[in-house]
Design a protein around this motif. Structure first.
Motif, PDB file in Angstrom:
ATOM      1  N   ILE A 160       0.850  -1.196   0.000  1.00 49.93           N
ATOM      2  CA  ILE A 160       0.000   0.000   0.000  1.00 49.93           C
ATOM      3  C   ILE A 160       0.882   1.242   0.000  1.00 49.93           C
ATOM      4  CG2 ILE A 160      -1.613   1.337   1.427  1.00 49.93           C
ATOM      5  CD1 ILE A 160      -2.773  -1.457   2.283  1.00 49.93           C
ATOM      6  N   SER A 161       1.904   1.231   0.817  1.00 47.09           N
ATOM      7  CA  SER A 161       2.851   2.341   0.878  1.00 47.09           C
ATOM      8  C   SER A 161       3.611   2.506  -0.436  1.00 47.09           C
ATOM      9  CB  SER A 161       3.820   2.101   2.041  1.00 47.09           C
ATOM     10  OG  SER A 161       4.880   2.989   2.026  1.00 47.09           O
ATOM     11  N   TYR A 162       4.069   1.404  -1.013  1.00 48.60           N
ATOM     12  CA  TYR A 162       4.791   1.464  -2.287  1.00 48.60           C
ATOM     13  C   TYR A 162       3.894   2.013  -3.393  1.00 48.60           C
ATOM     14  CZ  TYR A 162       7.921  -1.957   0.004  1.00 48.60           C
ATOM     15  OH  TYR A 162       8.750  -2.621   0.862  1.00 48.60           O
ATOM     16  N   GLN A 163       2.643   1.597  -3.397  1.00 47.00           N
ATOM     17  CA  GLN A 163       1.716   2.069  -4.416  1.00 47.00           C
ATOM     18  C   GLN A 163       1.552   3.585  -4.319  1.00 47.00           C
ATOM     19  OE1 GLN A 163       0.462   0.249  -6.840  1.00 47.00           O
ATOM     20  NE2 GLN A 163      -0.882   1.766  -7.709  1.00 47.00           N
ATOM     21  N   GLU A 164       1.407   4.094  -3.108  1.00 44.52           N
ATOM     22  CA  GLU A 164       1.276   5.538  -2.910  1.00 44.52           C
ATOM     23  C   GLU A 164       2.539   6.275  -3.357  1.00 44.52           C
ATOM     24  OE1 GLU A 164       0.340   6.036   1.225  1.00 44.52           O
ATOM     25  OE2 GLU A 164      -1.685   5.224   0.972  1.00 44.52           O
ATOM     26  N   LYS A 165       3.677   5.734  -2.990  1.00 42.00           N
ATOM     27  CA  LYS A 165       4.948   6.417  -3.246  1.00 42.00           C
ATOM     28  C   LYS A 165       5.406   6.320  -4.700  1.00 42.00           C
ATOM     29  CE  LYS A 165       9.647   6.771  -1.487  1.00 42.00           C
ATOM     30  NZ  LYS A 165      10.616   6.319  -0.489  1.00 42.00           N
ATOM     31  N   TYR A 166       5.181   5.182  -5.339  1.00 45.23           N
ATOM     32  CA  TYR A 166       5.784   4.941  -6.652  1.00 45.23           C
ATOM     33  C   TYR A 166       4.802   4.837  -7.828  1.00 45.23           C
ATOM     34  CZ  TYR A 166       9.962   3.904  -3.922  1.00 45.23           C
ATOM     35  OH  TYR A 166      11.021   3.971  -3.064  1.00 45.23           O
TER      36      TYR A 166
ATOM     37  N   LYS B  39       5.574   6.975 -10.687  1.00 49.44           N
ATOM     38  CA  LYS B  39       6.785   6.598 -11.414  1.00 49.44           C
ATOM     39  C   LYS B  39       6.565   5.347 -12.270  1.00 49.44           C
ATOM     40  CE  LYS B  39       9.994   8.682  -8.209  1.00 49.44           C
ATOM     41  NZ  LYS B  39      11.214   8.529  -7.434  1.00 49.44           N
ATOM     42  N   GLY B  40       5.333   4.828 -12.257  1.00 49.90           N
ATOM     43  CA  GLY B  40       5.014   3.712 -13.122  1.00 49.90           C
ATOM     44  C   GLY B  40       4.899   2.359 -12.448  1.00 49.90           C
ATOM     45  N   LEU B  41       4.797   2.325 -11.119  1.00 48.74           N
ATOM     46  CA  LEU B  41       4.668   1.039 -10.434  1.00 48.74           C
ATOM     47  C   LEU B  41       3.205   0.605 -10.398  1.00 48.74           C
ATOM     48  CD1 LEU B  41       5.758  -1.316  -8.687  1.00 48.74           C
ATOM     49  CD2 LEU B  41       5.243   0.093  -6.701  1.00 48.74           C
ATOM     50  N   PRO B  42       2.873  -0.450 -11.127  1.00 44.75           N
ATOM     51  CA  PRO B  42       1.547  -1.032 -10.937  1.00 44.75           C
ATOM     52  C   PRO B  42       1.660  -2.266 -10.044  1.00 44.75           C
ATOM     53  CG  PRO B  42       2.430  -1.728 -13.045  1.00 44.75           C
ATOM     54  CD  PRO B  42       3.493  -0.897 -12.354  1.00 44.75           C
TER      55      PRO B  42
ATOM     56  N   PHE C 241      15.448  -4.937  -6.018  1.00 44.92           N
ATOM     57  CA  PHE C 241      15.014  -5.587  -7.253  1.00 44.92           C
ATOM     58  C   PHE C 241      13.872  -4.887  -7.987  1.00 44.92           C
ATOM     59  CE2 PHE C 241      17.033  -9.014  -4.861  1.00 44.92           C
ATOM     60  CZ  PHE C 241      17.884  -9.516  -5.834  1.00 44.92           C
ATOM     61  N   VAL C 242      13.124  -4.035  -7.309  1.00 41.57           N
ATOM     62  CA  VAL C 242      11.981  -3.395  -7.964  1.00 41.57           C
ATOM     63  C   VAL C 242      12.270  -1.940  -8.313  1.00 41.57           C
ATOM     64  CG1 VAL C 242       9.528  -2.827  -7.777  1.00 41.57           C
ATOM     65  CG2 VAL C 242      10.397  -4.967  -6.785  1.00 41.57           C
ATOM     66  N   VAL C 243      12.766  -1.175  -7.377  1.00 41.31           N
ATOM     67  CA  VAL C 243      12.978   0.260  -7.605  1.00 41.31           C
ATOM     68  C   VAL C 243      13.877   0.537  -8.810  1.00 41.31           C
ATOM     69  CG1 VAL C 243      13.944   2.362  -6.590  1.00 41.31           C
ATOM     70  CG2 VAL C 243      12.435   0.911  -5.232  1.00 41.31           C
TER      71      VAL C 243
ATOM     72  N   VAL D 120      -6.606  -1.752   0.919  1.00 50.95           N
ATOM     73  CA  VAL D 120      -5.785  -1.999  -0.265  1.00 50.95           C
ATOM     74  C   VAL D 120      -6.115  -0.953  -1.328  1.00 50.95           C
ATOM     75  CG1 VAL D 120      -5.262  -3.647  -2.106  1.00 50.95           C
ATOM     76  CG2 VAL D 120      -5.558  -4.448   0.243  1.00 50.95           C
ATOM     77  N   ASN D 121      -5.078  -0.306  -1.864  1.00 45.72           N
ATOM     78  CA  ASN D 121      -5.242   0.792  -2.823  1.00 45.72           C
ATOM     79  C   ASN D 121      -4.817   0.412  -4.242  1.00 45.72           C
ATOM     80  OD1 ASN D 121      -2.526   0.629  -2.320  1.00 45.72           O
ATOM     81  ND2 ASN D 121      -2.225   2.807  -1.915  1.00 45.72           N
ATOM     82  N   TYR D 122      -4.810  -0.859  -4.528  1.00 46.83           N
ATOM     83  CA  TYR D 122      -4.476  -1.345  -5.864  1.00 46.83           C
ATOM     84  C   TYR D 122      -5.465  -2.454  -6.222  1.00 46.83           C
ATOM     85  CZ  TYR D 122      -1.837  -4.624  -2.890  1.00 46.83           C
ATOM     86  OH  TYR D 122      -1.461  -5.529  -1.922  1.00 46.83           O
ATOM     87  N   PRO D 123      -5.577  -2.786  -7.502  1.00 51.32           N
ATOM     88  CA  PRO D 123      -6.548  -3.806  -7.907  1.00 51.32           C
ATOM     89  C   PRO D 123      -6.223  -5.183  -7.338  1.00 51.32           C
ATOM     90  CG  PRO D 123      -5.595  -2.707  -9.837  1.00 51.32           C
ATOM     91  CD  PRO D 123      -4.852  -2.221  -8.642  1.00 51.32           C
ATOM     92  N   VAL D 124      -7.277  -5.888  -6.966  1.00 51.80           N
ATOM     93  CA  VAL D 124      -7.147  -7.263  -6.494  1.00 51.80           C
ATOM     94  C   VAL D 124      -8.036  -8.139  -7.375  1.00 51.80           C
ATOM     95  CG1 VAL D 124      -7.553  -8.874  -4.592  1.00 51.80           C
ATOM     96  CG2 VAL D 124      -6.655  -6.593  -4.113  1.00 51.80           C
TER      97      VAL D 124
END
Length: 112
Positions: A20-26, A29-32, A107-109, A53-57
């Motif tokens: 959830i934090s990564y989705q907000e932050k990135y 920048k193109g992080l789905p 590995f992701v950033v 949860v702030n992304y599709p499930v």
């Protein structure tokens, strides 16, 4: 990132808080992030709502979950399980178990 999880999986729920934090932050920048729930729809919806949860499930039919995990390179059927897909469509990284912040940074950033 494609993340396989289940409502009954405690490490999945801990990891989702980071996602959830990564989705907000990135996201800009193109992080789905896409969650793929391997559980009953009602349980997944309740867990997603409780965790905010702030992304599709997406929801997998539990009867097909084992085959789906195996098709994505997880014959052990471990959850949580995360597949990092690069912009060009190739699988850049696979992680079995809880994805910790250091591994995300390593590995992701760099793929942004």
């Amino acid at each position: 990132m494609l993340n396989f999880w289940a409502s009954w999986c405690a490490p999945c729920q801990y990891e989702i808080k980071d996602f959830i934090s990564y989705q907000e932050k990135y996201q800009a920048k193109g992080l789905p992030i896409i969650g793929l729930g391997l559980d009953e729809e009602r349980k997944l919806q309740n867990a997603s709502r409780t965790l905010s949860v702030n992304y599709p499930v997406l929801i997998s039919n539990p009867a097909n979950s084992d085959a789906l995990l195996e098709a994505w390179g997880n014959p052990q059927r471990v959850v949580p399980y995360t597949v990092v897909i690069a912009r060009d469509g190739r699988i850049a990284y696979i992680h079995r178990g809880q994805l910790d912040p250091d591994t995300f940074q390593e590995f992701v950033v760099p793929l942004f």
